[in-house]
Design a protein around this motif. Sequence first.
Motif, PDB file in Angstrom:
ATOM      1  N   PHE A  32       0.823  -1.205   0.000  1.00  0.00           N
ATOM      2  CA  PHE A  32       0.000   0.000   0.000  1.00  0.00           C
ATOM      3  C   PHE A  32       0.862   1.263   0.000  1.00  0.00           C
ATOM      4  O   PHE A  32       1.962   1.281   0.560  1.00  0.00           O
ATOM      5  CB  PHE A  32      -0.909   0.030   1.226  1.00  0.00           C
ATOM      6  CG  PHE A  32      -1.890  -1.114   1.290  1.00  0.00           C
ATOM      7  CD1 PHE A  32      -2.335  -1.734   0.132  1.00  0.00           C
ATOM      8  CD2 PHE A  32      -2.385  -1.569   2.503  1.00  0.00           C
ATOM      9  CE1 PHE A  32      -3.243  -2.780   0.174  1.00  0.00           C
ATOM     10  CE2 PHE A  32      -3.283  -2.619   2.560  1.00  0.00           C
ATOM     11  CZ  PHE A  32      -3.717  -3.220   1.392  1.00  0.00           C
ATOM     12  N   TYR A  33       0.337   2.314  -0.604  1.00  0.00           N
ATOM     13  CA  TYR A  33       1.001   3.615  -0.609  1.00  0.00           C
ATOM     14  C   TYR A  33       0.500   4.459   0.562  1.00  0.00           C
ATOM     15  O   TYR A  33      -0.451   4.090   1.249  1.00  0.00           O
ATOM     16  CB  TYR A  33       0.743   4.327  -1.941  1.00  0.00           C
ATOM     17  CG  TYR A  33       1.434   3.678  -3.115  1.00  0.00           C
ATOM     18  CD1 TYR A  33       2.619   4.203  -3.631  1.00  0.00           C
ATOM     19  CD2 TYR A  33       0.916   2.527  -3.712  1.00  0.00           C
ATOM     20  CE1 TYR A  33       3.256   3.601  -4.698  1.00  0.00           C
ATOM     21  CE2 TYR A  33       1.550   1.919  -4.785  1.00  0.00           C
ATOM     22  CZ  TYR A  33       2.723   2.458  -5.275  1.00  0.00           C
ATOM     23  OH  TYR A  33       3.362   1.853  -6.334  1.00  0.00           O
ATOM     24  N   ALA A  34       1.161   5.591   0.797  1.00  0.00           N
ATOM     25  CA  ALA A  34       0.790   6.457   1.919  1.00  0.00           C
ATOM     26  C   ALA A  34      -0.672   6.869   1.818  1.00  0.00           C
ATOM     27  O   ALA A  34      -1.200   7.031   0.709  1.00  0.00           O
ATOM     28  CB  ALA A  34       1.687   7.697   1.938  1.00  0.00           C
ATOM     29  N   PRO A  35      -1.345   7.022   2.962  1.00  0.00           N
ATOM     30  CA  PRO A  35      -2.762   7.413   2.947  1.00  0.00           C
ATOM     31  C   PRO A  35      -2.998   8.674   2.134  1.00  0.00           C
ATOM     32  O   PRO A  35      -2.260   9.650   2.251  1.00  0.00           O
ATOM     33  CB  PRO A  35      -3.073   7.649   4.434  1.00  0.00           C
ATOM     34  CG  PRO A  35      -2.069   6.818   5.167  1.00  0.00           C
ATOM     35  CD  PRO A  35      -0.825   6.872   4.327  1.00  0.00           C
ATOM     36  N   ARG A  41     -10.459   3.029  -5.481  1.00  0.00           N
ATOM     37  CA  ARG A  41     -11.745   2.778  -6.119  1.00  0.00           C
ATOM     38  C   ARG A  41     -11.937   1.288  -6.280  1.00  0.00           C
ATOM     39  O   ARG A  41     -10.994   0.552  -6.598  1.00  0.00           O
ATOM     40  CB  ARG A  41     -11.816   3.462  -7.484  1.00  0.00           C
ATOM     41  CG  ARG A  41     -11.672   4.964  -7.445  1.00  0.00           C
ATOM     42  CD  ARG A  41     -11.720   5.556  -8.834  1.00  0.00           C
ATOM     43  NE  ARG A  41     -13.026   5.325  -9.464  1.00  0.00           N
ATOM     44  CZ  ARG A  41     -13.273   5.591 -10.745  1.00  0.00           C
ATOM     45  NH1 ARG A  41     -12.318   6.077 -11.522  1.00  0.00           N
ATOM     46  NH2 ARG A  41     -14.470   5.384 -11.245  1.00  0.00           N
ATOM     47  N   LEU A  42     -13.153   0.836  -6.074  1.00  0.00           N
ATOM     48  CA  LEU A  42     -13.461  -0.564  -6.299  1.00  0.00           C
ATOM     49  C   LEU A  42     -13.362  -0.855  -7.791  1.00  0.00           C
ATOM     50  O   LEU A  42     -13.704  -0.005  -8.623  1.00  0.00           O
ATOM     51  CB  LEU A  42     -14.863  -0.892  -5.803  1.00  0.00           C
ATOM     52  CG  LEU A  42     -15.096  -0.764  -4.299  1.00  0.00           C
ATOM     53  CD1 LEU A  42     -16.582  -0.984  -3.982  1.00  0.00           C
ATOM     54  CD2 LEU A  42     -14.253  -1.751  -3.526  1.00  0.00           C
ATOM     55  N   SER A  62      -3.955   3.084  -1.826  1.00  0.00           N
ATOM     56  CA  SER A  62      -3.542   3.861  -0.654  1.00  0.00           C
ATOM     57  C   SER A  62      -3.922   3.116   0.623  1.00  0.00           C
ATOM     58  O   SER A  62      -4.936   2.421   0.667  1.00  0.00           O
ATOM     59  CB  SER A  62      -4.216   5.240  -0.653  1.00  0.00           C
ATOM     60  OG  SER A  62      -3.793   6.012  -1.747  1.00  0.00           O
ATOM     61  N   LYS A  63      -3.117   3.274   1.629  1.00  0.00           N
ATOM     62  CA  LYS A  63      -3.419   2.685   2.932  1.00  0.00           C
ATOM     63  C   LYS A  63      -4.725   3.256   3.461  1.00  0.00           C
ATOM     64  O   LYS A  63      -5.015   4.441   3.312  1.00  0.00           O
ATOM     65  CB  LYS A  63      -2.265   3.000   3.901  1.00  0.00           C
ATOM     66  CG  LYS A  63      -2.404   2.377   5.270  1.00  0.00           C
ATOM     67  CD  LYS A  63      -1.180   2.694   6.118  1.00  0.00           C
ATOM     68  CE  LYS A  63      -1.302   2.126   7.515  1.00  0.00           C
ATOM     69  NZ  LYS A  63      -0.109   2.429   8.334  1.00  0.00           N
ATOM     70  N   SER A  64      -5.536   2.402   4.081  1.00  0.00           N
ATOM     71  CA  SER A  64      -6.841   2.830   4.582  1.00  0.00           C
ATOM     72  C   SER A  64      -6.697   3.840   5.719  1.00  0.00           C
ATOM     73  O   SER A  64      -5.676   3.891   6.412  1.00  0.00           O
ATOM     74  CB  SER A  64      -7.641   1.621   5.071  1.00  0.00           C
ATOM     75  OG  SER A  64      -6.943   0.930   6.088  1.00  0.00           O
ATOM     76  N   VAL A  65      -7.730   4.633   5.888  1.00  0.00           N
ATOM     77  CA  VAL A  65      -7.746   5.684   6.902  1.00  0.00           C
ATOM     78  C   VAL A  65      -8.921   5.460   7.850  1.00  0.00           C
ATOM     79  O   VAL A  65     -10.027   5.139   7.412  1.00  0.00           O
ATOM     80  CB  VAL A  65      -7.873   7.078   6.253  1.00  0.00           C
ATOM     81  CG1 VAL A  65      -7.967   8.166   7.313  1.00  0.00           C
ATOM     82  CG2 VAL A  65      -6.695   7.334   5.314  1.00  0.00           C
ATOM     83  N   HIS A 105     -11.290  -6.606  10.663  1.00  0.00           N
ATOM     84  CA  HIS A 105     -11.838  -6.095   9.408  1.00  0.00           C
ATOM     85  C   HIS A 105     -11.266  -6.826   8.200  1.00  0.00           C
ATOM     86  O   HIS A 105     -10.417  -7.722   8.324  1.00  0.00           O
ATOM     87  CB  HIS A 105     -11.535  -4.591   9.295  1.00  0.00           C
ATOM     88  CG  HIS A 105     -10.068  -4.282   9.288  1.00  0.00           C
ATOM     89  ND1 HIS A 105      -9.281  -4.420   8.162  1.00  0.00           N
ATOM     90  CD2 HIS A 105      -9.224  -3.859  10.277  1.00  0.00           C
ATOM     91  CE1 HIS A 105      -8.039  -4.090   8.447  1.00  0.00           C
ATOM     92  NE2 HIS A 105      -7.964  -3.747   9.722  1.00  0.00           N
ATOM     93  N   GLY A 106     -11.695  -6.417   7.008  1.00  0.00           N
ATOM     94  CA  GLY A 106     -11.243  -7.034   5.776  1.00  0.00           C
ATOM     95  C   GLY A 106     -10.127  -6.277   5.090  1.00  0.00           C
ATOM     96  O   GLY A 106      -9.646  -5.246   5.578  1.00  0.00           O
ATOM     97  N   TYR A 107      -9.726  -6.780   3.920  1.00  0.00           N
ATOM     98  CA  TYR A 107      -8.651  -6.188   3.111  1.00  0.00           C
ATOM     99  C   TYR A 107      -9.005  -4.756   2.729  1.00  0.00           C
ATOM    100  O   TYR A 107     -10.090  -4.474   2.222  1.00  0.00           O
ATOM    101  CB  TYR A 107      -8.456  -7.035   1.850  1.00  0.00           C
ATOM    102  CG  TYR A 107      -7.510  -6.452   0.830  1.00  0.00           C
ATOM    103  CD1 TYR A 107      -6.145  -6.700   0.906  1.00  0.00           C
ATOM    104  CD2 TYR A 107      -7.992  -5.676  -0.221  1.00  0.00           C
ATOM    105  CE1 TYR A 107      -5.276  -6.179  -0.048  1.00  0.00           C
ATOM    106  CE2 TYR A 107      -7.135  -5.151  -1.177  1.00  0.00           C
ATOM    107  CZ  TYR A 107      -5.776  -5.407  -1.085  1.00  0.00           C
ATOM    108  OH  TYR A 107      -4.925  -4.885  -2.032  1.00  0.00           O
ATOM    109  N   GLY A 108      -8.083  -3.832   3.008  1.00  0.00           N
ATOM    110  CA  GLY A 108      -8.294  -2.444   2.650  1.00  0.00           C
ATOM    111  C   GLY A 108      -9.228  -1.689   3.576  1.00  0.00           C
ATOM    112  O   GLY A 108      -9.541  -0.531   3.329  1.00  0.00           O
TER     113      GLY A 108
END
Length: 314
Positions: A32-35, A41-42, A62-65, A105-108
């Motif tokens: 993942f890249y920085a938030p 997008r799905l 991007s990393k999740s927030v 939680h799940g992926y992403g």
Amino acid sequence: MKLLKRTFRVLLLLFLLLNIIAAFHAWKFTHFYAPGSFRNRLPEQMSVLEKAQMLLLGVRISKSVVRHTPEVSYEIVHLTTSNGLQLEGWWMPIPSAKGTVILFHGYGGSKDGPIPEAEYFRTLGYNALLVDFRAHGNSEGNVCTVGYKEAEDVMLAYNFVQQKGEKHVMLWGVSMGAAAILRAVPTYHLHPDKVILECSFATLTDAVKGRMRAVGLPGTPFSQLLTFWGGIENGFWGFNYNPADYAQSITMPALVCWGVHDTRVTRQETISIYKHLGTKKKELVIFEDCGHQSFCRREGKKWKQHVREFLIAR
């Protein structure tokens, strides 16, 4: 003879090109890249051109927030992985609790995703612990192994709750979170009282196929290559990462949930996990109006009824 040589060279070139593309895809899928670096997008939301570009180059994620916090009081806790990453969790105890439910939680995603589920468990009389997996939310890292190494995160959260003196621990997980639970129980010899598994893929290859289906692409043989490179790039053999096989070690009561409209995880995968479970005390609940999403949010009445009955059953 010349024709055979040319054909061989073309096939070899195509094979090498396909492997290069697969290696790029696998890397971007697990790194993942920085938030905020990119707008996540799905695949279902992408145009044909965007899907074609993703096919060739992969997609940057991007990393999740973490955007929401619980409405009840909570304590921020930190857990440390074997490679030194700091994981963040929310510890939400209640007086005279019946036990503790740890939610993954799940992926992403991130730990704010299952807040509604955590709140319901608390109304039933259970403490709740929400955890950001490595490379997600407020936890450190940028590498995600879709549940393989995240199994250690499950173990760390489990140990944290046990160190609190808790003897009755339940594990809840969705998608990657459920897969990580299935791997963590036998790998780290965990003994939760019960487990709730929602939308888990059966094998890593199945997880890759689900991603391919989302963009309207055939899953084979490209999914096999992504499984191979995803494992190699992250230090494990991807074809041995099969949550359905780990299910044999689940000897405690288990509740398995799946949505009819799930485009990521098939009915066959869900049935495979359910049949492989090593416990006779198991239940499979199918949600007719749900896809790969929170059943608590979408079909709350039905989900709450089954969860409540599952937790009180002996």
